[in-house]
Design a protein around this motif. Structure first.
Motif, PDB file in Angstrom:
ATOM      1  N   VAL A  15     -82.723  48.042 -54.916  1.00 49.82           N
ATOM      2  CA  VAL A  15     -82.419  49.566 -54.993  1.00 49.82           C
ATOM      3  C   VAL A  15     -81.291  49.787 -54.161  1.00 49.82           C
ATOM      4  O   VAL A  15     -81.119  49.234 -52.904  1.00 49.82           O
ATOM      5  N   PHE A  16     -80.293  50.671 -54.869  1.00 49.03           N
ATOM      6  CA  PHE A  16     -79.293  51.030 -54.195  1.00 49.03           C
ATOM      7  C   PHE A  16     -79.185  52.593 -54.557  1.00 49.03           C
ATOM      8  O   PHE A  16     -79.228  52.966 -55.611  1.00 49.03           O
ATOM      9  N   SER A  17     -78.851  53.235 -53.507  1.00 45.29           N
ATOM     10  CA  SER A  17     -79.055  54.866 -53.634  1.00 45.29           C
ATOM     11  C   SER A  17     -77.919  55.324 -52.920  1.00 45.29           C
ATOM     12  O   SER A  17     -77.812  55.127 -51.667  1.00 45.29           O
ATOM     13  N   GLN A  18     -77.170  56.281 -53.351  1.00 52.64           N
ATOM     14  CA  GLN A  18     -76.054  56.994 -52.473  1.00 52.64           C
ATOM     15  C   GLN A  18     -75.841  58.439 -53.092  1.00 52.64           C
ATOM     16  O   GLN A  18     -75.818  58.750 -54.209  1.00 52.64           O
ATOM     17  N   ARG A  19     -75.741  59.417 -52.234  1.00 53.72           N
ATOM     18  CA  ARG A  19     -75.409  60.643 -52.687  1.00 53.72           C
ATOM     19  C   ARG A  19     -73.746  60.797 -52.234  1.00 53.72           C
ATOM     20  O   ARG A  19     -73.011  60.309 -51.480  1.00 53.72           O
ATOM     21  N   LEU A  20     -73.171  61.598 -53.317  1.00 54.37           N
ATOM     22  CA  LEU A  20     -71.831  61.584 -53.332  1.00 54.37           C
ATOM     23  C   LEU A  20     -71.174  63.010 -53.730  1.00 54.37           C
ATOM     24  O   LEU A  20     -72.051  63.577 -54.284  1.00 54.37           O
ATOM     25  N   SER A  21     -70.135  63.364 -53.172  1.00 53.53           N
ATOM     26  CA  SER A  21     -69.599  64.625 -53.588  1.00 53.53           C
ATOM     27  C   SER A  21     -69.476  64.971 -54.836  1.00 53.53           C
ATOM     28  O   SER A  21     -69.138  64.006 -55.624  1.00 53.53           O
ATOM     29  N   SER A  22     -69.755  66.283 -55.261  1.00 49.70           N
ATOM     30  CA  SER A  22     -69.757  66.482 -56.825  1.00 49.70           C
ATOM     31  C   SER A  22     -68.096  66.896 -57.273  1.00 49.70           C
ATOM     32  O   SER A  22     -67.941  68.030 -57.562  1.00 49.70           O
ATOM     33  N   THR A  23     -67.224  65.886 -57.168  1.00 48.49           N
ATOM     34  CA  THR A  23     -65.956  65.912 -57.328  1.00 48.49           C
ATOM     35  C   THR A  23     -65.382  64.606 -58.246  1.00 48.49           C
ATOM     36  O   THR A  23     -66.065  63.859 -58.167  1.00 48.49           O
ATOM     37  N   LYS A  24     -64.166  64.796 -58.699  1.00 51.53           N
ATOM     38  CA  LYS A  24     -63.626  63.628 -59.401  1.00 51.53           C
ATOM     39  C   LYS A  24     -63.886  62.311 -58.494  1.00 51.53           C
ATOM     40  O   LYS A  24     -63.761  61.154 -59.188  1.00 51.53           O
ATOM     41  N   ARG A  25     -63.139  62.519 -57.409  1.00 51.84           N
ATOM     42  CA  ARG A  25     -63.413  61.431 -56.538  1.00 51.84           C
ATOM     43  C   ARG A  25     -64.683  60.914 -55.994  1.00 51.84           C
ATOM     44  O   ARG A  25     -64.801  59.638 -56.119  1.00 51.84           O
ATOM     45  N   GLY A  26     -65.766  61.486 -56.123  1.00 53.36           N
ATOM     46  CA  GLY A  26     -67.239  61.400 -55.999  1.00 53.36           C
ATOM     47  C   GLY A  26     -67.499  60.458 -57.087  1.00 53.36           C
ATOM     48  O   GLY A  26     -68.334  59.211 -57.097  1.00 53.36           O
ATOM     49  N   ALA A  27     -67.215  60.905 -58.366  1.00 53.30           N
ATOM     50  CA  ALA A  27     -67.441  60.217 -59.372  1.00 53.30           C
ATOM     51  C   ALA A  27     -66.744  58.528 -59.622  1.00 53.30           C
ATOM     52  O   ALA A  27     -67.189  57.814 -59.988  1.00 53.30           O
ATOM     53  N   ARG A  28     -65.494  58.598 -59.233  1.00 55.10           N
ATOM     54  CA  ARG A  28     -64.798  57.660 -58.946  1.00 55.10           C
ATOM     55  C   ARG A  28     -65.197  56.585 -58.057  1.00 55.10           C
ATOM     56  O   ARG A  28     -65.659  55.314 -58.279  1.00 55.10           O
ATOM     57  N   LEU A  29     -65.681  56.895 -56.940  1.00 48.27           N
ATOM     58  CA  LEU A  29     -66.393  56.299 -56.023  1.00 48.27           C
ATOM     59  C   LEU A  29     -67.518  55.749 -56.382  1.00 48.27           C
ATOM     60  O   LEU A  29     -68.065  54.579 -56.101  1.00 48.27           O
ATOM     61  N   ALA A  30     -68.329  56.625 -57.193  1.00 51.27           N
ATOM     62  CA  ALA A  30     -69.678  55.859 -57.580  1.00 51.27           C
ATOM     63  C   ALA A  30     -69.396  54.646 -58.595  1.00 51.27           C
ATOM     64  O   ALA A  30     -70.224  53.899 -58.210  1.00 51.27           O
ATOM     65  N   ARG A  31     -68.283  54.546 -59.369  1.00 55.82           N
ATOM     66  CA  ARG A  31     -68.114  53.613 -60.163  1.00 55.82           C
ATOM     67  C   ARG A  31     -67.794  52.356 -59.071  1.00 55.82           C
ATOM     68  O   ARG A  31     -68.165  51.244 -59.257  1.00 55.82           O
ATOM     69  N   LEU A  32     -67.146  52.884 -58.196  1.00 59.12           N
ATOM     70  CA  LEU A  32     -66.408  51.503 -57.285  1.00 59.12           C
ATOM     71  C   LEU A  32     -67.839  51.027 -56.423  1.00 59.12           C
ATOM     72  O   LEU A  32     -67.967  49.742 -56.307  1.00 59.12           O
ATOM     73  N   LEU A  33     -68.463  51.964 -55.923  1.00 56.66           N
ATOM     74  CA  LEU A  33     -69.762  51.274 -55.291  1.00 56.66           C
ATOM     75  C   LEU A  33     -70.744  50.619 -56.193  1.00 56.66           C
ATOM     76  O   LEU A  33     -71.401  49.661 -55.655  1.00 56.66           O
ATOM     77  N   SER A  50     -71.681  43.857 -65.311  1.00 48.97           N
ATOM     78  CA  SER A  50     -70.939  44.566 -64.526  1.00 48.97           C
ATOM     79  C   SER A  50     -69.978  45.629 -65.007  1.00 48.97           C
ATOM     80  O   SER A  50     -69.899  46.691 -64.819  1.00 48.97           O
ATOM     81  N   ALA A  51     -69.518  45.013 -66.213  1.00 46.87           N
ATOM     82  CA  ALA A  51     -68.269  45.937 -66.822  1.00 46.87           C
ATOM     83  C   ALA A  51     -68.935  47.035 -67.628  1.00 46.87           C
ATOM     84  O   ALA A  51     -68.742  48.367 -67.451  1.00 46.87           O
ATOM     85  N   SER A  52     -70.247  46.853 -68.324  1.00 47.61           N
ATOM     86  CA  SER A  52     -71.012  47.806 -68.899  1.00 47.61           C
ATOM     87  C   SER A  52     -71.611  48.807 -67.996  1.00 47.61           C
ATOM     88  O   SER A  52     -71.507  49.932 -68.191  1.00 47.61           O
ATOM     89  N   ALA A  53     -72.045  48.222 -66.943  1.00 44.64           N
ATOM     90  CA  ALA A  53     -72.632  49.042 -65.868  1.00 44.64           C
ATOM     91  C   ALA A  53     -71.573  49.997 -65.182  1.00 44.64           C
ATOM     92  O   ALA A  53     -71.889  51.192 -65.187  1.00 44.64           O
ATOM     93  N   ALA A  54     -70.190  49.485 -65.214  1.00 44.39           N
ATOM     94  CA  ALA A  54     -69.139  50.444 -64.374  1.00 44.39           C
ATOM     95  C   ALA A  54     -68.888  51.563 -65.442  1.00 44.39           C
ATOM     96  O   ALA A  54     -68.889  52.722 -65.002  1.00 44.39           O
TER      97      ALA A  54
END
Length: 167
Positions: A15-33, A50-54
């Motif tokens: 399990v991996f869990s991360q809270r991120l800011s509700s911004t475009k940058r946060g959405a991009r970071l979610a994909r990278l993480l 991995s590609a489908s998950a991204a």
């Protein structure tokens, strides 16, 4: 000799869990993480999984920051890998705004097109109420029996839409 108290073999749940800011940058970071975490779990960057998950994380996180944003509230990304199932769950603070597949609005604009991508890639997906406030949108991917871990697109099971428990 095995002990009568020995437990049967159990599957490892990651399990991996991360809270991120509700911004475009946060959405991009979610994909990278996400792809970074999958790599740590042994799922190659260049694999179908991995590609489908991204793509799914990008869509769900973008929806969370676009439609589920409440000022001052973060969104949460959660990845769960159990056996051959990867569940991607994105939670936001807007429980009253449930995702709907593509439809034409009153002004002629088409909305919900990104959910067509979720529909195409996920084995199944749905929503669940969030305990604190808001909702969780989840999507499940399954690995096939191939050694390189490509996805299985078996559509025989239910693919729920609406309010459902997370798998």
């Amino acid at each position: 000799m095995t002990s009568p108290l020995a437990s049967p073999a159990t599957a490892t749940v990651r399990v991996f869990s991360q809270r991120l800011s509700s911004t475009k940058r946060g959405a991009r970071l979610a994909r990278l993480l996400s792809v970074g975490q999958l790599s740590e779990w042994g799922i190659a960057y260049d694999s179908d999984l991995s590609a489908s998950a991204a793509l799914l994380v990008a869509e769900l996180a973008t929806n969370a920051v676009t439609h589920g944003r409440v000022p001052g509230r973060d969104f949460e990304l959660r990845l769960t890998l159990e056996g051959d199932a990867l569940t991607i769950a994105v939670s936001d603070a807007r429980g009253e705004r449930l995702p709907r597949p593509a439809e034409t609005s009153h002004d002629g604009a088409i909305t919900g097109r990104g959910l067509l991508l979720v529909e195409a890639l996920a084995t199944r997906w749905g929503t669940a109420p969030r305990a604190q406030a808001g909702k969780t949108v989840w999507a499940e991917l399954r690995r096939s029996t191939h050694t390189d871990g490509p996805l299985s697109h078996d559509r025989r099971g239910d693919r729920p839409l609406g309010t459902h428990q997370l798998p």
